[in-house]
Design an enzyme around this catalytic site. Structure first.
Site, PDB file in Angstrom:
ATOM      1  N   LYS A 136       0.752  -1.234   0.035  1.00  0.00           N
ATOM      2  CA  LYS A 136      -0.236  -0.022  -0.006  1.00  0.00           C
ATOM      3  C   LYS A 136       0.898   1.231  -0.059  1.00  0.00           C
ATOM      4  CE  LYS A 136      -4.161  -1.461   2.140  1.00  0.00           C
ATOM      5  NZ  LYS A 136      -5.184  -1.216   3.170  1.00  0.00           N
ATOM      6  N   ASP A 166      -6.019   1.732  11.924  1.00  0.00           N
ATOM      7  CA  ASP A 166      -7.251   1.000  12.023  1.00  0.00           C
ATOM      8  C   ASP A 166      -7.162   0.298  13.372  1.00  0.00           C
ATOM      9  OD1 ASP A 166      -5.477  -0.717  11.232  1.00  0.00           O
ATOM     10  OD2 ASP A 166      -6.418  -1.470   9.517  1.00  0.00           O
ATOM     11  N   CYS A 190      -7.519  -7.454   7.490  1.00  0.00           N
ATOM     12  CA  CYS A 190      -6.378  -7.384   6.675  1.00  0.00           C
ATOM     13  C   CYS A 190      -5.055  -7.794   7.739  1.00  0.00           C
ATOM     14  CB  CYS A 190      -5.721  -6.325   6.152  1.00  0.00           C
ATOM     15  SG  CYS A 190      -6.090  -4.921   7.104  1.00  0.00           S
TER      16      CYS A 190
END
Length: 412
Positions: free
Chosen positions: A200, A248, A304
């Site tokens: 990412k 997160d 994830c």
């Protein structure tokens, strides 16, 4: 006589032109009329230039963008409710300002104190908002962004469009240890389907550089945690001007917050969870830090993390529980949805004739020893493959295995 008549006519026309120029009105007010072809617009174009109009004669500009710098008044739409007034008129004003800025950027306007003059600077709009002094300071800032998901992509896009971190001393560092999944594409707009499986941080940095090639950005494929302090060392943290969180999970937020508190760095905390969001600006010696008012414990680990980067036994237990649901419930439901018990082949024979057996989904039960043994064995094997320490209590799976892990219903 034609020459004499032509001369006489010319003399009269010259005197008329001189008289008209002497009596040409001097406008004190200029009005911009949008939608000038409508009933109200045409009436205003007719009434405003008259000498008996309130306030004297007005010069009317009917959507002539080149003259926006001369505009002194803009129409106001009146509604009975204040909220409607604010919404409608704020939208009108925004549209006018956007057109004015666009005109100035293309050299159509003459410029004014409110409208920036044409410039080759890519951050001309940011300068018009923040001023050149603050914009230069932000261009030369050194900022650390933790997380390159939905919020991280939004931050990077905005920074690139604003022309930040493009100065000689400017630097933007983005860190994230996750890879791109297909489910990310709906909300993390810097990624494309061909980026699935890639890091990412690297992909988002490349996309931001494509937006603004002058952006100084460095991508790290690590997690912000005690194990990476050889990379995120004291020298790195001391050289930062500010830190931005786009994470997160609570543990990582607290870790970054502790580092900013120790090194006295301004800190922007932000995060999302479903429809909920959180932002907090932390200024050293001025505001409380993020850890001073902790969020409640997380009910569910990020998917994830569970599927790709587990780092504690809880993640392994969650993964094992999801696999039980996948293997023994969801897949069975999918198969029986496609081929019901009364399904028939093209010849009319029963699809589920021997040796095929019609399956039934298994409902997880925390009191069934075979179910518990599956969770136990799967989580231990998962932990072993990732080198995660296995605590002693794993051999006695508590009752909470069946709780706190929401399993969505099969969409039939």
């Amino acid at each position: 006589m034609s020459w004499w008549w032509a001369g006489a006519v010319g003399a009269v026309k010259k005197r008329q032109d001189e008289s008209a120029a002497a009596t040409k009105p001097s406008f004190k007010s200029v009005a911009l009329i949008l939608c000038s072809t409508g009933i109200i617009g045409t009436s205003l174009l007719d009434i405003l230039p008259r000498d008996d109009t309130l306030g004297g004669q007005w010069k009317s500009v009917a959507e002539a963008l080149g003259s926006l710098a001369d505009v002194t008044h803009v129409a106001w739409s009146s509604h009975s409710i204040d909220d409607q007034n604010r919404e409608v008129n704020a939208g009108m004003l925004r549209n006018v300002l956007v057109l004015a800025l666009r005109s100035a950027m293309h050299g159509m306007g003459t410029g004014s104190a409110m409208i920036p003059r044409p410039s080759t600077e890519p951050d001309i709009y940011a300068i018009s908002v923040f001023g050149s002094k603050l914009q230069k300071k932000m261009r030369d800032s050194n900022i650390f962004v933790v997380g390159s998901g939905a919020l991280g992509c939004e931050f990077l896009k905005n920074f690139a469009l604003m022309g930040l971190f493009c100065g000689r001393k400017g630097e933007l560092t983005i860190i994230d240890d996750y890879v791109i999944e297909k489910s990310n594409l709906s909300r993390q707009f810097l990624f494309r389907d061909w980026n699935i499986g890639q890091a990412k941080s690297t992909v988002s940095a490349t996309a931001a550089s494509a937006i603004n090639s002058s952006l100084h950005i460095d991508a790290l494929q690590n997690r912000a945690c005690p194990e990476t302090e050889l990379v995120l060392n004291d020298a790195f943290l001391e050289g930062l001007d500010a830190v931005i969180n786009a994470l997160d999970n609570v543990n990582a937020r607290i870790y970054v917050d502790m580092g900013c508190l120790y090194f006295q760095k301004p800190f922007l905390e932000s995060g999302t969870l479903g429809p909920k969001c959180n932002t907090q600006m932390v200024i050293p010696h001025l505001t409380e830090n993020y850890g001073a008012s902790r969020d409640p414990p997380e009910k569910q680990a990020p998917m994830c993390t569970v599927h790709y980067f587990p780092h504690n036994i809880d993640h392994c237990l969650t993964w094992a529980r999801s696999k039980f649901e996948d293997y023994f419930s969801n897949r069975v439901k999918q198969l029986t949805f496609a081929f019901p018990e009364d399904a028939a082949t093209s010849t009319g024979a029963s699809y589920w004739s021997a040796p095929k057996r019609f399956p039934h989904p298994v409902q997880f039960s925390a009191v069934d020893s075979s179910h518990i043994q599956f969770i136990l064995a799967s989580s231990i094997l998962r932990a072993m493959s990732f080198g995660i320490p296995i605590p002693d209590w794993v051999n006695n799976i508590p009752d909470w295995v069946s709780f706190g892990i929401p399993i969505p219903d099969w969409p039939i």
